[in-house]
Design a protein around this motif. Structure first.
Motif: not given
Length: 385
Positions: A168, A172, A267, A285
């Motif tokens: 994650l 990002w 997230y 996600c």
């Protein structure tokens, strides 16, 4: 020859009117009078000038042309000055460009980054301090937890949590680098990370919980060994505070869960700054984040209250910040209770010049070479044709 005169209209503006007349002498009928283009007879006689006066006529004609040009120049200058005196200037208001409403201000992003780094390093210091206060698990058994009563421990579950968290975070990071307004979004992310970990330092320090399971192996206490504590801090920083790297062997950092913070916050940023049509990306996600949080409890690495508080604090701080950032009417509203937060002054510092909602626009993270840009323009031009 050219005849010029000034005509003044109702508005007082003089207009230069020039009429060019051409003398036509028909060769077949020399007896008829010469006529101009408008049909009026010429003032001159019908007989041609004698050859003896040809040279003098050329001189007079040359002087007449110079005089006519000089008069025309004067008339043009007079007309220009008259227009300047009688011209009414109208001020046209041009709307402010969209780019000016979203200034980059990378120096503010740098300040937010230093704020996040400071709190992350300070968290490792607090973990080292709290580790010395954790009660012995042989004397103080784990606290009762309802989730632990129904779900047995799975040893490999915490590895799933850390792998999901790394995925994650990596997604990002790539998404953030591809965003056009990455400076504004970056300082929001850094500020929230620093604030959430500062809260975590406070909760860890004021309440030290016993270990949630007897399976946990904690490093020995150093007590007054300051050098050993410094080495532990450096080891924890170098390993990113992950059990996968073998850098996290200390206990006491339970309330609240840092892994839950990173999974949830990654997230939230991924979903907030990606288009809605990428629903499949959002669901992927979300599954990574939810499964990572659940695996923390399945591994019995944190109490249920640690995870619940981490989720609650992360989501509320994120939503409160973005509500104030995206609703500009709240910033000056007298009944805006969100402005009573302690970080409102920091928010005003970071968001003062952001005058509109940040659009989701992607671009290349680095500038393309000039040759690539030229080829791109050629391709685009061919498509337009």
């Amino acid at each position: 020859m050219a005849a010029s005169e000034l005509i003044e209209d109702d508005g007082g503006v003089r207009t230069h009117v020039e009429a060019i007349t051409t003398v036509v002498t028909p060769h077949n009928s020399p007896g008829h009078p010469q006529r101009v283009a408008n049909g009026n007879p010429s003032r001159h006689g019908s007989s041609p000038s004698p050859p003896a006066d040809t040279h003098d006529g050329r001189k007079r004609d040359g002087n007449g042309k110079l005089s006519s040009l000089w008069k025309q120049n004067q008339l043009i200058q007079t007309l220009s000055s008259g227009l300047r005196r009688h011209c009414d200037y109208v001020k046209i208001s041009i709307p402010e460009e969209h780019a000016n409403r979203l200034p980059t201000e990378w120096w503010k992003t740098g300040v937010a980054f230093l704020y996040a780094v400071f709190n992350l390093v300070f968290t490792t210091v607090v973990i080292t301090i709290v580790h010395e206060r954790v009660p012995d698990k042989s004397v103080n058994p784990p606290l009762p937890d309802k989730f632990f009563d129904y779900v047995d421990r799975v040893p490999w579950a915490f590895t799933v949590t850390e792998v999901n968290g790394l995925i994650l975070t990596g997604l990002w990071l790539v998404q953030w680098l591809c965003l056009k307004h990455r400076a504004i979004i970056g300082r929001r992310c850094f500020f929230l990370i620093g604030t959430l970990y500062m809260y975590r330092c406070i909760t860890m320090y004021i309440t030290t919980l016993p270990v949630p399971g007897k399976h946990m192996v904690c490093a020995p206490k150093l007590y007054n060994d300051s050098t050993g504590k410094i080495w532990r801090i450096l080891r924890l920083i170098s390993g990113g505070g992950l059990s996968l790297t073998g850098s996290h062997m200390m206990c006491g950092d339970f309330l609240y869960s840092g892994h839950t913070v990173m999974c949830t916050l990654s997230y939230l940023f991924i979903k907030e700054y990606s288009p809605r049509w990428m629903w499949w990306y959002h669901w992927f996600c979300w599954l990574l984040s939810a499964s990572g949080v659940i695996c923390i409890l399945v591994a019995h690495e944190h109490y249920s209250i640690d995870v619940v508080i981490a989720y609650f604090v992360t989501t509320r701080v994120f939503w409160a910040y973005h509500t104030m950032a995206n609703t500009h009417a709240l910033r000056q509203a007298p009944n805006n209770y969100l402005s009573r937060t302690w970080w409102n002054c920091v928010f005003n510092f970071l968001e003062r010049n952001v005058k509109t909602t940040v659009p989701i626009v992607f671009c290349w993270p680095v500038n393309l070479p000039s040759s690539c840009r030229q080829r791109y323009r050629i391709v685009e031009g061919g498509r337009d044709e």
